[in-house]
Design an enzyme around this catalytic site. Structure first.
Site, PDB file in Angstrom:
ATOM      1  N   LYS A 142     -68.378 -27.948   7.489  1.00 50.24           N
ATOM      2  CA  LYS A 142     -67.667 -28.702   8.534  1.00 50.24           C
ATOM      3  C   LYS A 142     -66.276 -29.124   8.061  1.00 50.24           C
ATOM      4  CE  LYS A 142     -70.928 -31.857   8.794  1.00 50.24           C
ATOM      5  NZ  LYS A 142     -71.896 -31.294   7.823  1.00 50.24           N
ATOM      6  N   ARG A 148     -69.330 -28.547  -5.565  1.00 49.04           N
ATOM      7  CA  ARG A 148     -68.213 -29.057  -4.740  1.00 49.04           C
ATOM      8  C   ARG A 148     -67.430 -30.132  -5.490  1.00 49.04           C
ATOM      9  NH1 ARG A 148     -69.201 -31.472   1.107  1.00 49.04           N
ATOM     10  NH2 ARG A 148     -70.795 -32.693   0.053  1.00 49.04           N
ATOM     11  N   ARG A 204     -69.205 -35.898  -5.487  1.00 47.88           N
ATOM     12  CA  ARG A 204     -69.848 -36.948  -4.700  1.00 47.88           C
ATOM     13  C   ARG A 204     -71.200 -37.319  -5.294  1.00 47.88           C
ATOM     14  NH1 ARG A 204     -69.134 -35.034   1.499  1.00 47.88           N
ATOM     15  NH2 ARG A 204     -71.262 -35.850   1.577  1.00 47.88           N
ATOM     16  N   ARG A 240     -80.987 -35.150   2.426  1.00 45.75           N
ATOM     17  CA  ARG A 240     -79.992 -35.048   3.510  1.00 45.75           C
ATOM     18  C   ARG A 240     -80.370 -33.928   4.489  1.00 45.75           C
ATOM     19  NH1 ARG A 240     -74.907 -34.307  -0.150  1.00 45.75           N
ATOM     20  NH2 ARG A 240     -73.828 -33.830   1.795  1.00 45.75           N
TER      21      ARG A 240
HETATM   22  P1  G5P Z   1     -70.784 -36.278   5.324  1.00 45.90           P
HETATM   23  O1  G5P Z   1     -69.671 -36.583   4.406  1.00 45.90           O
HETATM   24  O2  G5P Z   1     -70.493 -35.989   6.736  1.00 45.90           O
HETATM   25  P2  G5P Z   1     -72.469 -33.936   5.296  1.00 45.90           P
HETATM   26  O3  G5P Z   1     -73.711 -34.041   4.468  1.00 45.90           O
HETATM   27  O4  G5P Z   1     -72.664 -33.841   6.721  1.00 45.90           O
HETATM   28  O5  G5P Z   1     -71.596 -35.108   4.665  1.00 45.90           O
HETATM   29  P3  G5P Z   1     -70.810 -32.365   3.871  1.00 45.90           P
HETATM   30  O6  G5P Z   1     -71.690 -32.488   2.632  1.00 45.90           O
HETATM   31  O7  G5P Z   1     -69.527 -33.101   3.874  1.00 45.90           O
HETATM   32  O8  G5P Z   1     -71.648 -32.699   5.085  1.00 45.90           O
HETATM   33  P4  G5P Z   1     -69.604 -30.044   5.062  1.00 45.90           P
HETATM   34  O9  G5P Z   1     -68.423 -30.866   5.408  1.00 45.90           O
HETATM   35  O10 G5P Z   1     -70.411 -29.463   6.166  1.00 45.90           O
HETATM   36  O11 G5P Z   1     -70.588 -30.806   4.060  1.00 45.90           O
HETATM   37  O12 G5P Z   1     -69.206 -28.853   4.109  1.00 45.90           O
HETATM   38  P5  G5P Z   1     -67.870 -28.595   3.216  1.00 45.90           P
HETATM   39  O13 G5P Z   1     -67.537 -29.786   2.385  1.00 45.90           O
HETATM   40  O14 G5P Z   1     -66.811 -28.002   4.062  1.00 45.90           O
HETATM   41  O15 G5P Z   1     -68.441 -27.420   2.280  1.00 45.90           O
HETATM   42  C1  G5P Z   1     -69.404 -27.714   1.290  1.00 45.90           C
HETATM   43  C2  G5P Z   1     -69.007 -26.987  -0.019  1.00 45.90           C
HETATM   44  O16 G5P Z   1     -69.159 -25.582   0.197  1.00 45.90           O
HETATM   45  C3  G5P Z   1     -67.542 -27.180  -0.436  1.00 45.90           C
HETATM   46  O17 G5P Z   1     -67.488 -27.209  -1.851  1.00 45.90           O
HETATM   47  C4  G5P Z   1     -66.826 -25.924   0.109  1.00 45.90           C
HETATM   48  O18 G5P Z   1     -65.679 -25.600  -0.657  1.00 45.90           O
HETATM   49  C5  G5P Z   1     -67.938 -24.889  -0.068  1.00 45.90           C
HETATM   50  N1  G5P Z   1     -67.909 -23.766   0.879  1.00 45.90           N
HETATM   51  C6  G5P Z   1     -67.522 -23.747   2.185  1.00 45.90           C
HETATM   52  N2  G5P Z   1     -67.663 -22.515   2.707  1.00 45.90           N
HETATM   53  C7  G5P Z   1     -68.181 -21.733   1.717  1.00 45.90           C
HETATM   54  C8  G5P Z   1     -68.552 -20.350   1.626  1.00 45.90           C
HETATM   55  O19 G5P Z   1     -68.453 -19.561   2.583  1.00 45.90           O
HETATM   56  N3  G5P Z   1     -69.077 -19.927   0.442  1.00 45.90           N
HETATM   57  C9  G5P Z   1     -69.214 -20.758  -0.640  1.00 45.90           C
HETATM   58  N4  G5P Z   1     -69.709 -20.269  -1.785  1.00 45.90           N
HETATM   59  N5  G5P Z   1     -68.850 -22.067  -0.599  1.00 45.90           N
HETATM   60  C10 G5P Z   1     -68.344 -22.539   0.554  1.00 45.90           C
HETATM   61  O20 G5P Z   1     -71.855 -37.458   5.288  1.00 45.90           O
HETATM   62  C11 G5P Z   1     -72.289 -37.996   4.071  1.00 45.90           C
HETATM   63  C12 G5P Z   1     -73.285 -39.090   4.328  1.00 45.90           C
HETATM   64  O21 G5P Z   1     -72.670 -40.130   5.092  1.00 45.90           O
HETATM   65  C13 G5P Z   1     -73.576 -40.669   6.052  1.00 45.90           C
HETATM   66  C14 G5P Z   1     -74.922 -40.041   5.740  1.00 45.90           C
HETATM   67  O22 G5P Z   1     -75.588 -40.828   4.795  1.00 45.90           O
HETATM   68  C15 G5P Z   1     -74.522 -38.688   5.143  1.00 45.90           C
HETATM   69  O23 G5P Z   1     -75.529 -38.132   4.321  1.00 45.90           O
HETATM   70  N6  G5P Z   1     -73.106 -40.351   7.405  1.00 45.90           N
HETATM   71  C16 G5P Z   1     -73.667 -40.796   8.530  1.00 45.90           C
HETATM   72  N7  G5P Z   1     -74.747 -41.608   8.733  1.00 45.90           N
HETATM   73  C17 G5P Z   1     -75.072 -41.856  10.023  1.00 45.90           C
HETATM   74  N8  G5P Z   1     -74.408 -41.340  11.085  1.00 45.90           N
HETATM   75  C18 G5P Z   1     -73.317 -40.530  10.927  1.00 45.90           C
HETATM   76  N9  G5P Z   1     -72.659 -40.039  11.992  1.00 45.90           N
HETATM   77  C19 G5P Z   1     -72.903 -40.245   9.591  1.00 45.90           C
HETATM   78  N10 G5P Z   1     -71.909 -39.486   9.078  1.00 45.90           N
HETATM   79  C20 G5P Z   1     -72.049 -39.565   7.745  1.00 45.90           C
HETATM   80 MG    MG Z   2     -67.824 -32.904   5.047  1.00 39.34          MG
END
Ligand code: G5P
Ligand code: MG
Length: 223
Positions: free
Chosen positions: A19, A127, A160, A171
């Site tokens: 995302k 990451r 993180r 998660r």
């Molecule tokens: P966050 O911060 O919203 P998440 O768990 O939803 O966290 P996250 O972990 O931030 O999502 P993302 O944004 O979907 O993941 O993914 P990203 O960061 O872009 O990519 C992940 C990794 O993969 C990176 O290192 C990237 O470089 C790599 N990557 C991307 N594409 C590829 C690919 O094609 N290949 C490879 N090899 N790598 C790739 O929420 C965190 C916490 O906050 C709370 C919750 O506790 C949650 O767990 N929270 C909420 N609680 C309640 N309600 C809400 N609305 C909440 N929002 C957050």
């Molecule tokens: Mg994110």
């Protein structure tokens, strides 16, 4: 002057589905403002407020932050960007949050990243994040130019606390039970667009083409 319609979008997907990565590309290409719930929560934690302590304990245990706290934080930030087009990343994550958002704004589209859980675990443990901007790197996929430092500011990157294998499993469970029902909420409203795959670079051209069709060209880069 051409009157421009305000465009409001949400990006959804399991933890680590890309995302943040895809949001960065959308913002660069289409000029929407980006609001990431996780970045907002981490900024509060960094500020070491009482609220920050509560948030940290939820996040570190792989649990969602309570709906009322989350909706209040996001809706107050959205009010400050009433006249802008925006992309919400990580909110809503429960049906109750989706209803709170729906009561105030109607969405033009919801982009859903459908990435298999097996692909995700490995990504998250390698990451690295620049906390002030939310920019993300990965030691395999998109490493920073200088290991451990942000490309734009030269500031240090961190891992993180919730990116350990155990917390990632929790998660993903929370996603399955609490967030998947939100997909149905938006499917029934006819705004859900799902993009499936295991590699962001292969998914991205489809999202880009979709948004080019959805956003009239006058709007692009002008939000
Ligand atoms: P966050 O911060 O919203 P998440 O768990 O939803 O966290 P996250 O972990 O931030 O999502 P993302 O944004 O979907 O993941 O993914 P990203 O960061 O872009 O990519 C992940 C990794 O993969 C990176 O290192 C990237 O470089 C790599 N990557 C991307 N594409 C590829 C690919 O094609 N290949 C490879 N090899 N790598 C790739 O929420 C965190 C916490 O906050 C709370 C919750 O506790 C949650 O767990 N929270 C909420 N609680 C309640 N309600 C809400 N609305 C909440 N929002 C957050
Ligand atoms: Mg994110």
């Amino acid at each position: 002057m051409v009157l421009q319609k305000i465009f409001r979008a949400v990006i959804m997907g399991p933890p680590g589905s890309g995302k943040g990565t895809v949001s960065g590309r959308i913002i660069k290409t289409f000029g929407l403002k980006h609001l990431s719930s996780g970045d907002i929560l981490r900024a509060n934690i960094n500020a070491k407020t009482d609220l920050g302590l509560l948030l940290k304990s939820c996040i570190d245990q792989g649990q969602l932050v309570p709906d009322d706290v989350m909706s209040r934080l996001i809706l107050s930030d959205l009010r400050a960007m009433d006249q802008s087009s925006w992309l919400l990343d990580g909110f809503p994550r429960t049906v109750s949050q989706a209803e709170a958002l729906d009561a105030v704004y109607s969405l033009d589209t919801v982009i859903n990243l459908d990435v298999p859980f097996q692909t995700i675990q490995q990504r998250l443990t390698s990451r690295w994040t620049h906390l002030p901007s939310g920019r993300v790197y990965n030691t395999d996929f998109n490493p920073p130019k200088v290991p451990g430092f942000d490309n734009m500011t030269g500031e240090p990157l961190v891992q993180r606390d919730d990116d350990t294998p155990h917390t990632v499993t929790l998660r993903l469970k929370a996603y399955e039970t609490q967030t998947e029902p939100v997909l149905e909420f938006y499917r029934s409203k006819g705004v859900l667009e799902t993009f499936s795959g295991t590699e962001t670079n292969k998914i991205w051209p489809h999202i880009e083409a979709f948004l080019h069709r959805k956003l009239p060209s006058v709007n692009q880069k002008a939000a």
